[in-house]
Write a protein that holds these residues in place. Structure first.
Motif, PDB file in Angstrom:
ATOM      1  N   ARG A 186       0.831  -1.206   0.000  1.00  0.00           N
ATOM      2  CA  ARG A 186       0.000   0.000   0.000  1.00  0.00           C
ATOM      3  C   ARG A 186       0.870   1.263   0.000  1.00  0.00           C
ATOM      4  O   ARG A 186       0.556   2.254  -0.677  1.00  0.00           O
ATOM      5  N   ILE A 187       1.961   1.226   0.751  1.00  0.00           N
ATOM      6  CA  ILE A 187       2.900   2.357   0.738  1.00  0.00           C
ATOM      7  C   ILE A 187       3.525   2.502  -0.646  1.00  0.00           C
ATOM      8  O   ILE A 187       3.694   3.612  -1.155  1.00  0.00           O
ATOM      9  N   ASP A 188       3.866   1.383  -1.280  1.00  0.00           N
ATOM     10  CA  ASP A 188       4.406   1.418  -2.641  1.00  0.00           C
ATOM     11  C   ASP A 188       3.449   2.142  -3.586  1.00  0.00           C
ATOM     12  O   ASP A 188       3.867   2.967  -4.414  1.00  0.00           O
ATOM     13  N   ALA A 189       2.163   1.810  -3.494  1.00  0.00           N
ATOM     14  CA  ALA A 189       1.170   2.432  -4.383  1.00  0.00           C
ATOM     15  C   ALA A 189       1.127   3.943  -4.164  1.00  0.00           C
ATOM     16  O   ALA A 189       1.066   4.718  -5.128  1.00  0.00           O
ATOM     17  N   ALA A 190       1.175   4.362  -2.897  1.00  0.00           N
ATOM     18  CA  ALA A 190       1.166   5.793  -2.601  1.00  0.00           C
ATOM     19  C   ALA A 190       2.438   6.466  -3.114  1.00  0.00           C
ATOM     20  O   ALA A 190       2.398   7.579  -3.660  1.00  0.00           O
ATOM     21  N   ASN A 191       3.574   5.792  -2.942  1.00  0.00           N
ATOM     22  CA  ASN A 191       4.838   6.346  -3.429  1.00  0.00           C
ATOM     23  C   ASN A 191       4.821   6.499  -4.945  1.00  0.00           C
ATOM     24  O   ASN A 191       5.304   7.496  -5.493  1.00  0.00           O
ATOM     25  N   ALA A 192       4.289   5.495  -5.627  1.00  0.00           N
ATOM     26  CA  ALA A 192       4.229   5.556  -7.088  1.00  0.00           C
ATOM     27  C   ALA A 192       3.380   6.737  -7.547  1.00  0.00           C
ATOM     28  O   ALA A 192       3.745   7.458  -8.485  1.00  0.00           O
ATOM     29  N   ARG A 193       2.237   6.945  -6.891  1.00  0.00           N
ATOM     30  CA  ARG A 193       1.386   8.083  -7.259  1.00  0.00           C
ATOM     31  C   ARG A 193       2.119   9.404  -7.038  1.00  0.00           C
ATOM     32  O   ARG A 193       2.070  10.304  -7.882  1.00  0.00           O
ATOM     33  N   ARG A 194       2.805   9.516  -5.929  1.00  0.00           N
ATOM     34  CA  ARG A 194       3.513  10.759  -5.624  1.00  0.00           C
ATOM     35  C   ARG A 194       4.639  11.023  -6.619  1.00  0.00           C
ATOM     36  O   ARG A 194       4.937  12.173  -6.962  1.00  0.00           O
ATOM     37  N   LEU A 195       5.271   9.949  -7.085  1.00  0.00           N
ATOM     38  CA  LEU A 195       6.375  10.082  -8.036  1.00  0.00           C
ATOM     39  C   LEU A 195       5.911  10.188  -9.481  1.00  0.00           C
ATOM     40  O   LEU A 195       6.730  10.338 -10.388  1.00  0.00           O
ATOM     41  N   SER A 198       3.486   5.143 -13.440  1.00  0.00           N
ATOM     42  CA  SER A 198       2.244   4.528 -13.927  1.00  0.00           C
ATOM     43  C   SER A 198       1.751   3.426 -13.008  1.00  0.00           C
ATOM     44  O   SER A 198       0.544   3.160 -12.933  1.00  0.00           O
ATOM     45  N   ASP A 199       2.671   2.745 -12.318  1.00  0.00           N
ATOM     46  CA  ASP A 199       2.266   1.712 -11.353  1.00  0.00           C
ATOM     47  C   ASP A 199       3.416   1.430 -10.403  1.00  0.00           C
ATOM     48  O   ASP A 199       4.570   1.761 -10.686  1.00  0.00           O
ATOM     49  N   PRO A 200       3.135   0.838  -9.237  1.00  0.00           N
ATOM     50  CA  PRO A 200       4.192   0.608  -8.241  1.00  0.00           C
ATOM     51  C   PRO A 200       5.217  -0.439  -8.647  1.00  0.00           C
ATOM     52  O   PRO A 200       6.269  -0.542  -8.010  1.00  0.00           O
ATOM     53  N   TRP A 201       4.937  -1.205  -9.713  1.00  0.00           N
ATOM     54  CA  TRP A 201       5.891  -2.228 -10.130  1.00  0.00           C
ATOM     55  C   TRP A 201       7.195  -1.625 -10.638  1.00  0.00           C
ATOM     56  O   TRP A 201       8.190  -2.336 -10.780  1.00  0.00           O
TER      57      TRP A 201
END
Length: 455
Positions: A186-195, A198-201
């Motif tokens: 879940r933190i990865d998903a938030a980090n990806a959005r902030r950066l 396109s996706d946390p992968w």
């Protein structure tokens, strides 16, 4: 020291070495730091000089790594109250040990980290490396108390939120490992959005968090978590147009395992990953076999086992880990052979297949961490087959051996309880079944999943 910090942070880790080109760039940066530090404090000049040694035939697998570790160790002895120096020195000893897959100098690394934790028990860097060092040294359970504090100390740092799961897996707290990795994703998903990704992968350790959550959920019976994570992994693999790294292939393989175990129809609807993904195709076949086993279709299980294969060419990308990849394929085929025999009411034949698979797992796969590439201890299936064959004493012995390496595995505990009841030890059976139930989550119910054909 800013230049020193950049040069240190871009260097090798226990997971990844760096190549000669990267070493040259970081050596130049360390040299720049040395030039800027002329006339500066002695401690800073010594730290920079140590780093200069690191990038002369170092990078994680060379003599420079040992030179850096020795220099840092001397600094730690000269500045015994400096936690940052102690932590960097411990990491310096751990890196070559990790890449040589040895326990070389881990005792000294643990001594350095232990001193740092004695001075500051909530030091996140010390706890992070203590979890790694104890795992590498085969004493991972010693970090359990510290693992319990780490997520609270760094609640927004995905990797540190994930790290306790290494210890939890080792001590058999599988559902706690699920929780830690679900939080990390879940933190990865938030980090990806902030950066703006396109996706946390695209984040370096996201696939690691997903695989760890899935593997732990397989052990705890948390079907909901396993399917959420495995769906995401398989959908992304299907959409990817590029080659998958060996690490990603192992992660996607774990996703197949979850689907075969908890969602047979969903697994059987999954398309062939393709001939250019030979390892994944083998694991896809295995998971299809597991799905058919859940349905009680022995003929279909045998059909998948017969088609399950991977050539040397299929596994060439695994390089130094090719023996483990071969072992995974061999174990997969044998497990399906055993599953089919159990469905057919031939436990002696099943036991032979499971015994060979367990021997391969012990010899080639061991307890590969992060989590283990092969998702469960095959020896528990051997125990179940022996019980069905009317050998409860041998079944109990095999279950106890399993629990030494995979403590608190609920399914193994359930099989052990059945064996103990057959042997007339109802008190022990009740205790072990209660322990199994405490560690089990979700559907199907433990009794169903621990049935002899499904162990």
């Amino acid at each position: 020291m800013c230049a020193w910090g950049e040069a240190w942070a871009r260097g090798p880790t226990i997971n990844y070495p760096i190549d000669a080109k990267q070493q040259a760039a970081l050596a130049a940066l360390a040299d720049r730091a040395a030039g800027l530090a002329r006339g500066g404090p002695e401690k800073e000049r010594r730290l920079i000089a140590a780093l200069q040694h690191r990038y002369r035939n170092g990078g994680g697998k060379g003599a420079g790594d040992y030179a850096f570790a020795r220099d840092m160790d001397r600094l730690a002895r000269d500045y015994p109250q400096d936690n940052e120096i102690a932590i960097v020195a411990a990491d310096a000893w751990m890196i070559p040990a990790a890449h040589k897959e040895s326990r070389e100098n881990l005792g000294r690394a643990l001594e350095l980290i232990g001193g740092a934790l004695a001075r500051k028990p909530d030091d996140t860097g010390a706890i992070h490396f203590y979890i790694h060092a104890t795992e590498m040294d085969g004493i991972g359970g010693q970090a359990e108390g510290y693992a319990d504090t780490l997520q609270r100390l760094a609640p927004a740092a995905s990797h540190l939120v994930h790290m306790p799961s290494h210890t939890y897996y080792i001590v058999g707290r599988y559902e706690d490992a699920v929780r830690a990795n679900m939080d990390a994703t879940r933190i990865d998903a938030a980090n990806a959005r902030r950066l703006g990704l396109s996706d946390p992968w695209k984040l370096a350790y996201h696939s690691h968090n997903v695989q760890f959550a899935t593997g732990a959920a397989l052990m705890s019976g948390d079907a909901e978590a396993a399917l959420v994570q495995s769906d995401a992994a398989l959908d992304r693999a299907a959409a990817s147009k590029t080659a998958l790294s060996p690490w990603d292939q192992v992660a996607v393989g774990t996703a197949y395992f979850a689907q075969g175990r908890f969602a047979p129809d969903r697994m059987l609807a999954r398309p062939d990953p393709g001939a250019d993904r030979g390892y994944l195709r083998a694991m896809w076949r295995y998971a299809r076999g597991e799905a058919y086993a859940r349905k009680g279709d022995a003929a279909a299980v045998r059909r998948e086992a017969a088609l399950l294969q991977a050539s040397a060419a299929d596994l060439k990308d695994f390089e130094g880990y090719r023996p483990q990849a071969v072992g995974m394929v061999e174990v997969a085929r044998l497990v399906l052979t055993g599953r089919a025999a159990m469905i057919e009411g031939k436990p002696a034949l099943a036991a032979a297949a499971f015994r060979t698979a367990a021997q391969i797992q012990d010899a080639k796969l061991g307890r590969i961490s992060d989590p283990p590439g092969w998702w469960y201890p095959v020896r528990r299936s051997l125990a179940a087959a022996l019980l069905e064959a009317g050998k409860p004493d041998e079944a109990a012995a095999q279950a106890r051996v399993t629990l030494k390496a995979w403590p608190n595995d609920p399914v193994t505990l359930a099989v052990l309880a059945q064996a103990e009841r057959k042997l007339g030890d109802g008190n022990a059976a009740d205790l072990h079944l209660a322990q199994a139930r405490r560690g089990w989550r979700g559907e199907p119910k433990l009794a169903a999943l621990a049935s002899l054909a499904g162990a």
